[in-house]
Design a protein around this motif. Structure first.
Motif, short mmCIF file in Angstrom:
data_model
loop_
_atom_site.label_atom_id
_atom_site.label_comp_id
_atom_site.label_asym_id
_atom_site.label_seq_id
_atom_site.Cartn_x
_atom_site.Cartn_y
_atom_site.Cartn_z
N ILE A 115 0.73 -1.23 -0.13
CA ILE A 115 0.09 0.05 0.11
C ILE A 115 0.81 1.27 0.05
O ILE A 115 0.65 2.20 -0.67
CB ILE A 115 -0.97 -0.09 1.13
CG1 ILE A 115 -2.12 -1.07 1.09
CG2 ILE A 115 -1.88 1.46 1.31
CD1 ILE A 115 -2.77 -1.28 2.21
N GLN A 116 1.99 1.40 0.83
CA GLN A 116 2.68 2.37 0.97
C GLN A 116 3.53 2.60 -0.59
O GLN A 116 3.54 3.71 -0.85
CB GLN A 116 3.77 2.50 2.01
CG GLN A 116 3.12 2.40 3.43
CD GLN A 116 3.99 2.07 4.46
OE1 GLN A 116 4.96 1.21 4.38
NE2 GLN A 116 3.86 2.61 5.78
N GLY A 117 3.99 1.45 -1.28
CA GLY A 117 4.56 1.65 -2.47
C GLY A 117 3.57 2.25 -3.21
O GLY A 117 4.17 2.84 -4.15
N ALA A 118 2.36 1.70 -3.66
CA ALA A 118 1.53 2.39 -4.51
C ALA A 118 1.16 3.72 -4.32
O ALA A 118 1.26 4.41 -5.44
CB ALA A 118 0.20 1.15 -4.39
N TYR A 119 1.00 4.16 -3.12
CA TYR A 119 0.68 5.41 -2.87
C TYR A 119 1.79 6.38 -2.96
O TYR A 119 1.59 7.36 -3.88
CB TYR A 119 0.38 5.74 -1.50
CG TYR A 119 0.29 6.97 -0.78
CD1 TYR A 119 -0.86 7.88 -1.23
CD2 TYR A 119 1.33 7.63 0.20
CE1 TYR A 119 -0.79 9.25 -0.90
CE2 TYR A 119 1.23 8.94 0.33
CZ TYR A 119 0.27 9.77 -0.09
OH TYR A 119 0.18 11.15 0.47
N ALA A 120 2.99 5.83 -2.94
CA ALA A 120 4.30 6.65 -3.23
C ALA A 120 4.39 6.99 -4.64
O ALA A 120 4.90 7.85 -5.01
CB ALA A 120 5.80 5.92 -2.83
N LYS A 121 3.88 5.81 -5.54
CA LYS A 121 4.05 6.09 -6.85
C LYS A 121 2.93 7.06 -7.69
O LYS A 121 2.87 7.58 -8.54
CB LYS A 121 4.02 4.79 -7.60
CG LYS A 121 5.34 4.22 -7.36
CD LYS A 121 5.40 2.87 -8.37
CE LYS A 121 4.29 1.66 -8.08
NZ LYS A 121 4.34 0.44 -8.82
N GLY A 122 1.68 7.03 -6.48
CA GLY A 122 0.66 7.88 -7.07
C GLY A 122 -0.67 7.05 -7.46
O GLY A 122 -1.48 7.67 -7.82
N GLY A 123 -0.64 5.71 -7.00
CA GLY A 123 -1.88 4.89 -7.24
C GLY A 123 -2.85 5.02 -6.24
O GLY A 123 -2.79 5.73 -5.11
N VAL A 124 -3.65 4.52 -6.44
CA VAL A 124 -5.16 4.50 -5.40
C VAL A 124 -5.02 3.35 -4.68
O VAL A 124 -5.18 2.27 -5.33
CB VAL A 124 -6.20 4.92 -6.24
CG1 VAL A 124 -7.42 5.10 -5.32
CG2 VAL A 124 -6.12 6.33 -6.99
N VAL A 125 -5.66 3.17 -3.47
CA VAL A 125 -5.98 2.22 -2.63
C VAL A 125 -7.12 1.98 -2.20
O VAL A 125 -7.85 2.87 -1.67
CB VAL A 125 -5.07 1.82 -1.44
CG1 VAL A 125 -5.11 0.90 -0.65
CG2 VAL A 125 -3.58 1.91 -1.97
N THR A 126 -7.70 0.78 -2.38
CA THR A 126 -9.10 0.57 -1.78
C THR A 126 -9.14 -0.67 -1.13
O THR A 126 -8.41 -1.59 -1.36
CB THR A 126 -10.32 0.12 -2.91
OG1 THR A 126 -11.63 0.09 -2.30
CG2 THR A 126 -9.87 -0.97 -3.97
N ILE A 127 -9.95 -0.69 0.02
CA ILE A 127 -10.06 -1.87 1.06
C ILE A 127 -11.33 -2.22 1.33
O ILE A 127 -12.16 -1.54 1.70
CB ILE A 127 -9.16 -1.29 2.44
CG1 ILE A 127 -7.77 -1.09 2.30
CG2 ILE A 127 -9.56 -2.25 3.65
CD1 ILE A 127 -6.84 -0.58 3.40
N SER A 128 -11.42 -3.81 1.39
CA SER A 128 -12.69 -4.24 1.94
C SER A 128 -12.43 -5.20 3.23
O SER A 128 -11.34 -5.25 3.63
CB SER A 128 -13.24 -5.41 0.65
OG SER A 128 -12.16 -6.13 0.54
N TRP A 129 -13.45 -5.37 3.71
CA TRP A 129 -13.37 -6.08 5.19
C TRP A 129 -14.45 -7.14 5.28
O TRP A 129 -15.57 -6.80 5.59
CB TRP A 129 -13.34 -4.89 6.18
CG TRP A 129 -13.30 -5.55 7.56
CD1 TRP A 129 -12.34 -6.48 7.81
CD2 TRP A 129 -14.02 -4.84 8.80
NE1 TRP A 129 -12.45 -6.81 9.40
CE2 TRP A 129 -13.29 -5.71 9.96
CE3 TRP A 129 -14.81 -3.69 9.19
CZ2 TRP A 129 -13.75 -5.61 11.49
CZ3 TRP A 129 -15.11 -3.78 10.33
CH2 TRP A 129 -14.61 -4.42 11.35
N HIS A 130 -14.15 -8.32 5.19
CA HIS A 130 -14.93 -9.39 5.40
C HIS A 130 -14.58 -9.96 6.87
O HIS A 130 -14.23 -11.08 7.17
CB HIS A 130 -14.67 -10.52 4.33
CG HIS A 130 -14.84 -10.58 2.91
ND1 HIS A 130 -14.21 -9.76 2.19
CD2 HIS A 130 -15.98 -10.96 2.12
CE1 HIS A 130 -14.84 -9.84 1.05
NE2 HIS A 130 -15.86 -10.49 1.15
N ALA A 131 -15.35 -9.33 7.67
CA ALA A 131 -15.24 -9.34 8.94
C ALA A 131 -15.76 -10.57 9.69
O ALA A 131 -17.00 -10.99 9.08
CB ALA A 131 -15.59 -7.98 9.94
#
Length: 381
Positions: A115-131
């Motif tokens: 996630i940190q690497g993707a953000y550093a390049k300018g990418g977008v992160v989405t997160i789901s949660w199957h709790a």
């Protein structure tokens, strides 16, 4: 000296730009009034970027593919196209139990790094949660009646649910950029709630209970845990048919930044008109609602397992997607061979798969936005 037509074009461009800025500084803004500046920029820029096209995302893209796992820099998408996805999907299931790996066996330490690497390049992160189900202790696919009621304030499992949220919040707080800034996240909780297979679905709780769960969770993460980097999504299945049915469990504009739905092709028909009509009609409803409420429309999950039709991307998806103005589409994961089910699962082609050439043609279309184009869009400034 500038020609008249050139002056008129410049003037028109300035007027259009001014209008866009006024619009974005007005009604088009994150639902959280205390959103971080990076989250605000991401929301506004994703809203604006829809005029160019839609981000193409992939679940767990950097962690594994059909024939590999945890190879640095590798991606099935990159193997086929030469570029990475513009959006990365990740899953937090099992984090609430204090485990080191999620329910798909991805270590959370590795996930943080991705996630940190993707953000550093300018990418977008989405997160789901199957709790996991806090009432029964079983997994997310345990639709026991009363599960949501038990975790709302006053319920017998409310304190346990807050423990779940505390662990999620701690992980989200650990996601920092190089300057220590919180990484913006497209948070997609309690998705596919219009179906009956999850403990937060229609068979397990009332519409009012679902709304209360959604609002409590958002308020707790924002106000109690100080997570103002979240852009929160309201994500249904494909069961809705119109605005009223889509909004039946909607928690309110103050809690939602993007709206989306999940859908998969299951029939083995190459050109499945039923599936195409579902995607088309649901996107039409979604985009209409998004326009009225100034939210970001998206396809939360999609796929055709093993992609048996080699032209599925250019002849099924691309034509219907081109008819609509939406922000992103997330293809589900390339799990590869799963010993427990003895089947191979993948929703994007890998190198030398029969649909790889077609996906490359999909990649070349001007409206499909992968990482290089997303980086140029500078979504965080």
């Amino acid at each position: 000296m500038l020609k008249k037509n050139t002056l008129l074009k410049l003037l028109y461009g300035l007027i259009l730009a001014s209008f866009t800025i006024l619009q974005l500084n007005g009604q088009v803004a994150p639902s959280d009034k205390n959103a971080t500046k990076e989250a605000k920029w991401l929301f506004e820029n994703m809203y604006r970027l829809m005029d160019k096209g839609y981000l193409v995302g992939h679940q767990d893209d950097l962690a594994y593919g059909v024939h590999w796992k945890y190879e640095k820099g590798r991606s099935d998408v990159k193997d086929v196209t030469g570029d990475y996805p513009g959006l990365y999907g990740w899953e937090l299931g099992n984090l609430e139990l204090g485990r080191e790996k999620n329910l798909d066996d991805v270590p959370f330490d590795k996930m943080r790094s991705y996630i940190q690497g993707a953000y550093a390049k300018g990418g977008v992160v989405t997160i789901s949660w199957h709790a996991n189900n806090p009432l029964t202790g079983k997994n997310a696919w345990d639709p026991a009646p009363g599960s949501v009621a038990a975790i709302l304030p006053g319920g017998e499992k409310h304190d346990l649910y807050k423990t779940y949220l505390n662990r999620v919040a701690a992980f989200m707080h650990s996601l920092k950029g190089k300057k220590g800034e919180p990484i913006p996240l497209l948070w997609r909780p309690f998705h596919e709630h219009t179906g009956g297979w999850f403990w937060w679905g229609v068979k397990s709780c009332s519409d009012d209970e679902y709304k209360k769960l959604f609002r409590f969770s958002a308020d707790y993460l924002r106000n109690e845990k100080g997570l103002h980097q979240l852009l929160i999504g309201y994500n249904t299945g494909s069961e809705f048919t119109d605005e009223a049915t889509f909004l039946r469990r909607y928690p309110g504009d103050a809690y939602v930044d993007f709206i989306s739905f999940d859908t998969y092709q299951h029939s083995k028909e190459n050109i499945d008109s039923t599936f195409i009509n579902i995607v088309d009609s649901r996107l039409r409803v979604l985009c209409d609602i998004a326009g009225k409420r100034h939210k970001i429309p998206a396809v939360g999950e999609i796929g055709f397992n093993q992609i048996p039709y080699e032209h599925w991307f250019t002849r099924v998806l691309a034509p219907v997607f081109k008819k609509h103005r939406f922000s992103y589409v997330l293809f589900w994961r390339n799990a590869g061979y799963k010993p427990y089910s003895q089947e191979t699962e993948f929703f994007l082609p890998y190198k030398n798969h029969s649909s790889a050439a077609d996906f490359y043609e999909f990649f070349k279309k001007p409206e499909t936005l992968f990482e290089e184009e997303v980086i140029k869009a500078k979504l965080y400034q």
